[in-house]
Design a protein around this motif. Structure first.
Motif, PDB file in Angstrom:
ATOM      1  N   PHE A 133      -2.796   7.629 -25.477  1.00 30.16           N
ATOM      2  CA  PHE A 133      -4.160   7.686 -24.958  1.00 30.16           C
ATOM      3  C   PHE A 133      -4.228   6.943 -23.618  1.00 30.16           C
ATOM      4  CE2 PHE A 133      -8.470   6.139 -24.595  1.00 30.16           C
ATOM      5  CZ  PHE A 133      -9.277   7.099 -25.184  1.00 30.16           C
ATOM      6  N   LYS A 134      -3.631   5.778 -23.569  1.00 27.90           N
ATOM      7  CA  LYS A 134      -3.612   4.963 -22.355  1.00 27.90           C
ATOM      8  C   LYS A 134      -2.883   5.676 -21.228  1.00 27.90           C
ATOM      9  CE  LYS A 134      -2.178   0.347 -20.788  1.00 27.90           C
ATOM     10  NZ  LYS A 134      -1.496  -0.904 -21.207  1.00 27.90           N
ATOM     11  N   ALA A 135      -1.747   6.286 -21.548  1.00 24.34           N
ATOM     12  CA  ALA A 135      -0.990   7.024 -20.536  1.00 24.34           C
ATOM     13  C   ALA A 135      -1.801   8.193 -19.993  1.00 24.34           C
ATOM     14  CB  ALA A 135       0.325   7.518 -21.129  1.00 24.34           C
ATOM     15  N   GLY A 136      -2.554   8.837 -20.860  1.00 24.39           N
ATOM     16  CA  GLY A 136      -3.419   9.927 -20.410  1.00 24.39           C
ATOM     17  C   GLY A 136      -4.497   9.436 -19.465  1.00 24.39           C
ATOM     18  N   ALA A 137      -5.036   8.253 -19.755  1.00 28.58           N
ATOM     19  CA  ALA A 137      -6.048   7.663 -18.871  1.00 28.58           C
ATOM     20  C   ALA A 137      -5.457   7.368 -17.499  1.00 28.58           C
ATOM     21  CB  ALA A 137      -6.601   6.384 -19.500  1.00 28.58           C
ATOM     22  N   GLU A 138      -4.222   6.896 -17.474  1.00 32.29           N
ATOM     23  CA  GLU A 138      -3.559   6.602 -16.200  1.00 32.29           C
ATOM     24  C   GLU A 138      -3.365   7.878 -15.381  1.00 32.29           C
ATOM     25  OE1 GLU A 138       0.013   4.750 -17.432  1.00 32.29           O
ATOM     26  OE2 GLU A 138      -0.953   2.863 -18.032  1.00 32.29           O
ATOM     27  N   ARG A 139      -2.912   8.939 -16.020  1.00 36.12           N
ATOM     28  CA  ARG A 139      -2.691  10.198 -15.298  1.00 36.12           C
ATOM     29  C   ARG A 139      -3.995  10.756 -14.751  1.00 36.12           C
ATOM     30  NH1 ARG A 139       0.754  11.025 -19.769  1.00 36.12           N
ATOM     31  NH2 ARG A 139      -0.831  12.296 -20.816  1.00 36.12           N
ATOM     32  N   ALA A 140      -5.049  10.715 -15.563  1.00 41.55           N
ATOM     33  CA  ALA A 140      -6.336  11.237 -15.117  1.00 41.55           C
ATOM     34  C   ALA A 140      -6.883  10.430 -13.944  1.00 41.55           C
ATOM     35  CB  ALA A 140      -7.336  11.228 -16.277  1.00 41.55           C
ATOM     36  N   LEU A 141      -6.741   9.113 -14.014  1.00 39.56           N
ATOM     37  CA  LEU A 141      -7.242   8.268 -12.933  1.00 39.56           C
ATOM     38  C   LEU A 141      -6.434   8.488 -11.659  1.00 39.56           C
ATOM     39  CD1 LEU A 141      -9.042   6.101 -11.780  1.00 39.56           C
ATOM     40  CD2 LEU A 141      -7.582   4.371 -12.849  1.00 39.56           C
ATOM     41  N   ALA A 142      -5.127   8.617 -11.775  1.00 36.17           N
ATOM     42  CA  ALA A 142      -4.301   8.860 -10.597  1.00 36.17           C
ATOM     43  C   ALA A 142      -4.731  10.150  -9.902  1.00 36.17           C
ATOM     44  CB  ALA A 142      -2.825   8.928 -10.988  1.00 36.17           C
ATOM     45  N   ARG A 143      -5.006  11.185 -10.672  1.00 37.45           N
ATOM     46  CA  ARG A 143      -5.480  12.441 -10.075  1.00 37.45           C
ATOM     47  C   ARG A 143      -6.807  12.244  -9.369  1.00 37.45           C
ATOM     48  NH1 ARG A 143      -3.496  14.686 -14.921  1.00 37.45           N
ATOM     49  NH2 ARG A 143      -5.599  14.671 -15.821  1.00 37.45           N
ATOM     50  N   ALA A 144      -7.704  11.510 -10.012  1.00 36.49           N
ATOM     51  CA  ALA A 144      -9.021  11.271  -9.404  1.00 36.49           C
ATOM     52  C   ALA A 144      -8.893  10.507  -8.092  1.00 36.49           C
ATOM     53  CB  ALA A 144      -9.914  10.514 -10.381  1.00 36.49           C
ATOM     54  N   LEU A 145      -7.999   9.528  -8.049  1.00 34.20           N
ATOM     55  CA  LEU A 145      -7.803   8.763  -6.811  1.00 34.20           C
ATOM     56  C   LEU A 145      -7.211   9.627  -5.711  1.00 34.20           C
ATOM     57  CD1 LEU A 145      -6.403   5.452  -8.348  1.00 34.20           C
ATOM     58  CD2 LEU A 145      -8.641   5.764  -7.264  1.00 34.20           C
ATOM     59  N   ARG A 146      -6.275  10.488  -6.068  1.00 30.73           N
ATOM     60  CA  ARG A 146      -5.684  11.373  -5.061  1.00 30.73           C
ATOM     61  C   ARG A 146      -6.715  12.348  -4.512  1.00 30.73           C
ATOM     62  NH1 ARG A 146      -1.584  12.031  -8.945  1.00 30.73           N
ATOM     63  NH2 ARG A 146      -2.248  14.202  -9.249  1.00 30.73           N
ATOM     64  N   GLU A 147      -7.525  12.889  -5.405  1.00 27.45           N
ATOM     65  CA  GLU A 147      -8.414  13.981  -5.023  1.00 27.45           C
ATOM     66  C   GLU A 147      -9.724  13.520  -4.400  1.00 27.45           C
ATOM     67  OE1 GLU A 147      -8.807  16.208  -8.614  1.00 27.45           O
ATOM     68  OE2 GLU A 147      -6.681  16.780  -8.670  1.00 27.45           O
ATOM     69  N   THR A 148     -10.162  12.300  -4.698  1.00 28.52           N
ATOM     70  CA  THR A 148     -11.452  11.846  -4.162  1.00 28.52           C
ATOM     71  C   THR A 148     -11.325  10.763  -3.112  1.00 28.52           C
ATOM     72  OG1 THR A 148     -11.842  10.067  -5.783  1.00 28.52           O
ATOM     73  CG2 THR A 148     -12.469  12.313  -6.433  1.00 28.52           C
ATOM     74  N   ALA A 149     -10.177  10.092  -3.056  1.00 29.37           N
ATOM     75  CA  ALA A 149     -10.016   8.995  -2.100  1.00 29.37           C
ATOM     76  C   ALA A 149      -8.846   9.230  -1.148  1.00 29.37           C
ATOM     77  CB  ALA A 149      -9.814   7.677  -2.842  1.00 29.37           C
ATOM     78  N   ASP A 150      -8.271  10.451  -1.223  1.00 31.56           N
ATOM     79  CA  ASP A 150      -7.142  10.795  -0.350  1.00 31.56           C
ATOM     80  C   ASP A 150      -6.045   9.737  -0.444  1.00 31.56           C
ATOM     81  OD1 ASP A 150      -5.812  12.465   1.397  1.00 31.56           O
ATOM     82  OD2 ASP A 150      -6.565  11.465   3.187  1.00 31.56           O
ATOM     83  N   THR A 151      -5.754   9.314  -1.672  1.00 27.95           N
ATOM     84  CA  THR A 151      -4.765   8.267  -1.912  1.00 27.95           C
ATOM     85  C   THR A 151      -3.385   8.883  -2.057  1.00 27.95           C
ATOM     86  OG1 THR A 151      -6.473   7.065  -3.144  1.00 27.95           O
ATOM     87  CG2 THR A 151      -4.202   6.297  -3.384  1.00 27.95           C
ATOM     88  N   PRO A 152      -2.368   8.344  -1.379  1.00 29.91           N
ATOM     89  CA  PRO A 152      -0.998   8.853  -1.546  1.00 29.91           C
ATOM     90  C   PRO A 152      -0.575   8.822  -3.010  1.00 29.91           C
ATOM     91  CG  PRO A 152      -1.109   7.367   0.330  1.00 29.91           C
ATOM     92  CD  PRO A 152      -2.437   7.262  -0.375  1.00 29.91           C
ATOM     93  N   GLU A 153       0.308   9.740  -3.379  1.00 34.22           N
ATOM     94  CA  GLU A 153       0.660   9.923  -4.783  1.00 34.22           C
ATOM     95  C   GLU A 153       1.186   8.654  -5.435  1.00 34.22           C
ATOM     96  OE1 GLU A 153       2.950  10.804  -8.320  1.00 34.22           O
ATOM     97  OE2 GLU A 153       3.798  10.130  -6.417  1.00 34.22           O
ATOM     98  N   LEU A 154       2.139   7.964  -4.798  1.00 30.45           N
ATOM     99  CA  LEU A 154       2.688   6.754  -5.402  1.00 30.45           C
ATOM    100  C   LEU A 154       1.626   5.669  -5.510  1.00 30.45           C
ATOM    101  CD1 LEU A 154       5.002   5.082  -6.517  1.00 30.45           C
ATOM    102  CD2 LEU A 154       5.623   4.471  -4.158  1.00 30.45           C
ATOM    103  N   THR A 155       0.848   5.480  -4.458  1.00 32.24           N
ATOM    104  CA  THR A 155      -0.217   4.478  -4.486  1.00 32.24           C
ATOM    105  C   THR A 155      -1.206   4.772  -5.607  1.00 32.24           C
ATOM    106  OG1 THR A 155      -0.028   4.158  -2.095  1.00 32.24           O
ATOM    107  CG2 THR A 155      -2.050   3.384  -3.146  1.00 32.24           C
ATOM    108  N   ALA A 156      -1.552   6.048  -5.768  1.00 35.83           N
ATOM    109  CA  ALA A 156      -2.504   6.428  -6.817  1.00 35.83           C
ATOM    110  C   ALA A 156      -1.940   6.108  -8.195  1.00 35.83           C
ATOM    111  CB  ALA A 156      -2.831   7.912  -6.710  1.00 35.83           C
ATOM    112  N   ARG A 157      -0.657   6.394  -8.420  1.00 38.08           N
ATOM    113  CA  ARG A 157      -0.058   6.113  -9.722  1.00 38.08           C
ATOM    114  C   ARG A 157      -0.005   4.617 -10.004  1.00 38.08           C
ATOM    115  NH1 ARG A 157       4.948   6.939 -10.647  1.00 38.08           N
ATOM    116  NH2 ARG A 157       5.727   7.607  -8.604  1.00 38.08           N
ATOM    117  N   LEU A 158       0.430   3.849  -9.012  1.00 43.22           N
ATOM    118  CA  LEU A 158       0.531   2.407  -9.215  1.00 43.22           C
ATOM    119  C   LEU A 158      -0.850   1.778  -9.422  1.00 43.22           C
ATOM    120  CD1 LEU A 158       3.226   1.538  -6.529  1.00 43.22           C
ATOM    121  CD2 LEU A 158       3.532   1.699  -9.005  1.00 43.22           C
ATOM    122  N   ALA A 159      -1.826   2.235  -8.650  1.00 40.55           N
ATOM    123  CA  ALA A 159      -3.186   1.707  -8.806  1.00 40.55           C
ATOM    124  C   ALA A 159      -3.750   2.061 -10.177  1.00 40.55           C
ATOM    125  CB  ALA A 159      -4.085   2.261  -7.704  1.00 40.55           C
ATOM    126  N   ALA A 160      -3.517   3.293 -10.615  1.00 40.44           N
ATOM    127  CA  ALA A 160      -4.042   3.727 -11.911  1.00 40.44           C
ATOM    128  C   ALA A 160      -3.454   2.905 -13.049  1.00 40.44           C
ATOM    129  CB  ALA A 160      -3.745   5.212 -12.120  1.00 40.44           C
TER     130      ALA A 160
END
Length: 213
Positions: A133-160
């Protein structure tokens, strides 16, 4: 069409709810590991085949009640007001959850909520499912950061990973204190202070930690 669900859909929802209610009642009374799927099906007055059509695994009988929360942080980021930083939106949402005693923050001392939390922590298969469940939350948040904040992929994953971990750690701390008898109202001020501290660390990139010797 008036937008209301039809008879078939209403019956499906009723069956889903009946199975879920029967399962939670039995699990809380006897323990997750001590109750079989057959016993849940019997209590809900359905066949095992019908039960598995609604809940593919025994763990789903519990975790489905938290399903909406898996993508909650991501939805908060996507729905944030213009010119609001993602981290600010998540912090304010968590603080609002504390005020409202949202069980997902760990700050809810209703007896059934406390018993459900303890049941999950006492069952290894449910703990493992919560990690998924937690891993799913991380993936969903990383996508949201990439798509709404123009965050680079690695940065989005680490931030999530960091944001979700902080969210879960804060909730777990609150739940642990309540499990040991501290009332939610008594814990509230400390929970708010811990939340502000945790998100300040995230906002500052852990520079405070790096500066300590």
């Amino acid at each position: 069409m008036d937008g209301k669900p039809g008879l078939r859909e209403r019956k499906k929802r009723q069956t889903h709810a009946a199975i879920s209610d029967a399962a939670i009642t039995l699990f809380l009374e006897h323990g997750f590991n001590q109750v079989s799927v057959a016993q849940v099906a019997e209590a809900a007055e359905v066949s095992k085949r019908t039960l598995f059509a609604y809940f593919p695994t025994k763990e789903d009988l519990v975790v489905h009640r938290l399903a909406d929360h898996e993508t909650e942080i991501a939805r908060v980021v996507r729905a944030r007001p213009p010119r609001t930083a993602p981290l600010t939106a998540v912090r304010e949402h968590f603080l609002e959850g504390l005020r409202e005693r949202d069980p997902i923050t760990g700050l809810n001392d209703h007896p059934q909520v406390l018993r459900l939390t303890r049941m999950i922590l006492d069952a290894p298969s449910l703990v493992a499912r919560m990690e998924r469940f937690k891993a799913g939350a991380e993936r969903a948040l990383a996508r949201a950061l990439r798509e709404t904040a123009d965050t680079p992929e690695l940065t989005a994953r680490l931030a999530a990973v960091q944001i979700v971990a902080v969210h879960w750690a804060l909730a777990q701390d609150n739940a642990d204190r309540l499990a040991h008898g501290e009332p939610a109202d008594t814990r509230y001020a400390g929970a708010v202070a811990d939340t502000e501290h945790a998100f300040a660390l995230l906002e500052n990139g852990l520079r405070q930690l790096a500066a300590q010797r």
